[in-house]
Design a protein around this motif. Structure first.
Motif, PDB file in Angstrom:
ATOM      1  N   LEU A  97      43.825 112.480 -17.313  1.00  0.00           N
ATOM      2  CA  LEU A  97      42.562 111.626 -17.652  1.00  0.00           C
ATOM      3  C   LEU A  97      41.400 112.052 -17.084  1.00  0.00           C
ATOM      4  N   PHE A  98      41.524 111.975 -15.714  1.00  0.00           N
ATOM      5  CA  PHE A  98      40.177 112.225 -14.663  1.00  0.00           C
ATOM      6  C   PHE A  98      40.494 113.590 -13.956  1.00  0.00           C
ATOM      7  N   PRO A  99      40.319 114.827 -14.370  1.00  0.00           N
ATOM      8  CA  PRO A  99      40.732 116.204 -13.806  1.00  0.00           C
ATOM      9  C   PRO A  99      40.087 116.302 -12.329  1.00  0.00           C
ATOM     10  N   ASN A 100      40.781 116.622 -11.208  1.00  0.00           N
ATOM     11  CA  ASN A 100      40.078 116.946 -10.074  1.00  0.00           C
ATOM     12  C   ASN A 100      39.362 115.783  -9.381  1.00  0.00           C
ATOM     13  N   ARG A 101      39.884 114.449  -9.779  1.00  0.00           N
ATOM     14  CA  ARG A 101      39.418 113.207  -9.095  1.00  0.00           C
ATOM     15  C   ARG A 101      40.486 112.424  -8.735  1.00  0.00           C
ATOM     16  N   ILE A 102      41.881 112.844  -8.533  1.00  0.00           N
ATOM     17  CA  ILE A 102      42.960 111.914  -8.271  1.00  0.00           C
ATOM     18  C   ILE A 102      43.466 112.305  -6.846  1.00  0.00           C
ATOM     19  N   ASP A 103      43.771 111.303  -6.201  1.00  0.00           N
ATOM     20  CA  ASP A 103      44.360 111.365  -4.903  1.00  0.00           C
ATOM     21  C   ASP A 103      45.864 110.660  -4.999  1.00  0.00           C
ATOM     22  N   LEU A 104      46.872 111.087  -4.315  1.00  0.00           N
ATOM     23  CA  LEU A 104      48.217 110.135  -4.401  1.00  0.00           C
ATOM     24  C   LEU A 104      48.344 110.321  -2.966  1.00  0.00           C
ATOM     25  N   GLY A 105      48.062 108.902  -2.169  1.00  0.00           N
ATOM     26  CA  GLY A 105      48.415 108.654  -1.094  1.00  0.00           C
ATOM     27  C   GLY A 105      49.629 107.905  -0.957  1.00  0.00           C
ATOM     28  N   VAL A 106      50.557 108.173  -0.187  1.00  0.00           N
ATOM     29  CA  VAL A 106      52.005 107.451  -0.145  1.00  0.00           C
ATOM     30  C   VAL A 106      52.159 106.957   1.279  1.00  0.00           C
ATOM     31  N   GLY A 107      52.924 105.745   1.309  1.00  0.00           N
ATOM     32  CA  GLY A 107      53.428 105.231   2.648  1.00  0.00           C
ATOM     33  C   GLY A 107      54.656 104.787   2.546  1.00  0.00           C
ATOM     34  N   ARG A 108      55.250 104.220   3.685  1.00  0.00           N
ATOM     35  CA  ARG A 108      56.386 103.762   3.676  1.00  0.00           C
ATOM     36  C   ARG A 108      56.469 102.199   4.005  1.00  0.00           C
ATOM     37  N   ALA A 109      55.508 101.630   4.304  1.00  0.00           N
ATOM     38  CA  ALA A 109      55.591 100.307   4.522  1.00  0.00           C
ATOM     39  C   ALA A 109      55.981  99.357   3.321  1.00  0.00           C
TER      40      ALA A 109
END
Length: 339
Positions: A97-109
Motif C-alpha cells: 500500500l505504501f512502498p518504501n515507507r514501512i518499518d517492521l519493529g519487533v520486541g519480545r515484551a
C-alpha cells in the motif's frame, strides 16, 4: 543533520476518550509528516487504560492514507504472541500500500501484565523463549532464505511486491542489541525504559554487528522520552503530570494519563518522592535549549544514527507543540507548501 522520528503510544488523557486519542494520533502523524520527521512508529500495548493501540498494523494503514512521505512502522509488534508468517503478511500488505515507507519493529515484551498476556495469547504466552527464532524466521521470509526443512519453505508469501519493509529490533537490554547484531538488523534502544547503560548496549551492537541481506552496516536509534515547552514554567507543569503517571505505574494503578491540571494539584509523601526521583533519568523535559543540549549529548554518547522521540504529555496540544519546537530546534526539513 540529526534525524528525528516519533514513537506514539496513542495515550488517553484523563477527561478524554479513546476516540480523542486516536484522532490525536492521526493529527500528530500528519504534523510529523509536514515537519520533516523521518518515521512514525506506533507501539503495541494490551489491557492498559492509558494507552489505546493493541494493533499497530491496523492503525498504520490509516496513517498511511493521511501522510505522504514519512516512514510508518511498529514500535513494535510484540512478536511472541504471533506467527511470524502472519506478521510478515501484514507488513507486506502495508508495504504494498505504501512502498518504501514501512518499518517492521519487533520486541519480545508482553506490552501489558502477564494475565493480559495469557489472554492475548489464548493461554499460551511463550515468554519470549522462541523470540530469536521468530526474528530469524521473519528475516528468512522477507529475503526468501528460509532453510529447506522450515515449515514455511516454498509457501507463497503474499502480497508479492518488489520492495520490503525495514526490519528493526527493539530492546531495552543487552539481549536485544546482541540479537540484532548477530542477525544483522537495525536496532532501537528504549532509553525511555532503561536510562542507565544503553550506551554500552549500543556500542556492543556496533562492535558485534554482522552484515546481512537486511543491512550491510549497523544502524542504531535511541528512543527517548521528551517534552519540549516554550517556557520553563510550562515544562515544569507538564513534568508534574509525568511524575503522577510514574507514581501510578509504581503502585500498579491502571489509570488514564493524568492531565496537566491533575499533575499540578497532586501532593506526595516521601515514598512517592523517591519514586519520582528514581524515574527522572528516563525523561528529558524543558525548553528547546535545555532539551536540545541534552539530546545532542545523548546522541553522542550512544553514537546514535537517529533519535526517536516519545512524548506523553498531559495535554494533546502540548504534545503537538513539543514536536513543533523540536523540529525547529533541530532544523528539520519541512514539507513544501502545497498552497
Amino acid at each position: 543533520m540529526t534525524l528525528l522520528s516519533v514513537l506514539d503510544q496513542t495515550p488517553v488523557i484523563s477527561g478524554h476518550s479513546v476516540a480523542d486519542a486516536l484522532a490525536a494520533t492521526i493529527e500528530l502523524a500528519q504534523l510529523a509528516d509536514d515537519l520533516g520527521y523521518t518515521r512514525y512508529w506506533c507501539a503495541e500495548h494490551h489491557g492498559l487504560r492509558g494507552v489505546s493501540n493493541p494493533c499497530p498494523e491496523v492503525l498504520l494503514a490509516r496513517l498511511g492514507s493521511v501522510t505522504k512521505r514519512i516512514r510508518l512502522g511498529s514500535g513494535g509488534v510484540m512478536l511472541p504472541y504471533y506467527s511470524p508468517f502472519k506478521v510478515a503478511e501484514q507488513f507486506m500488505m502495508l508495504e504494498a500500500l505504501f512502498p518504501n515507507r514501512i518499518d517492521l519493529g519487533v520486541g519480545r515484551a508482553p506490552g501489558g501484565d502477564m494475565r493480559t498476556a495469557q489472554a492475548v495469547a489464548a493461554g499460551d504466552y511463550n515468554r519470549g523463549d522462541i523470540f530469536p527464532q521468530q526474528v530469524a524466521d521473519l528475516l528468512g521470509l522477507m529475503h526468501n532464505t528460509l532453510p529447506d526443512d522450515h515449515v514455511a519453505k516454498g509457501v507463497l508469501l503474499q502480497p508479492q511486491v518488489a520492495t520490503r519493509p525495514q526490519l528493526w529490533m527493539l530492546g531495552s537490554s543487552e539481549f536485544g542489541g546482541l540479537l540484532a547484531a548477530q542477525l544483522g538488523i537495525r536496532f532501537a534502544f528504549a532509553h525511555f525504559i532503561n536510562a542507565h547503560f544503553g550506551h554500552q548496549v549500543a556500542h556492543a551492537y556496533r562492535d558485534r554487528f554482522k552484515p546481512s541481506l537486511e543491512a550491510q552496516q549497523p544502524y542504531l536509534a535511541a528512543a527517548v522520552f521528551v517534552i519540549c515547552a516554550d517556557t520553563q514554567e510550562e515544562a515544569s507543569n507538564l513534568e508534574k503530570a509525568v511524575d503522577l503517571r510514574r507514581v501510578q505505574m509504581a503502585y500498579g494503578l491502571n489509570e488514564l494519563i493524568p492531565s496537566v491540571e491533575e499533575g499540578v494539584a497532586q501532593e506526595y509523601g516521601e515514598r512517592e518522592r523517591l519514586v519520582i526521583d528514581r524515574e527522572k533519568p528516563r525523561s528529558i523535559i524543558g525548553t528547546p535549549e535545555v532539551v536540545t543540549e541534552r539530546l545532542h549529548a545523548l546522541q553522542e554518547r550512544f553514537q546514535a544514527d537517529e533519535l526517536i522521540v516519545l512524548t506523553v504529555a498531559g495535554s494533546y496540544q502540548a504534545r503537538l507543540r513539543s514536536y513543533e519546537l523540536l523540529a525547529d530546534a533541530f532544523q528539520l526539513e519541512r514539507a513544501a507548501s502545497t498552497s
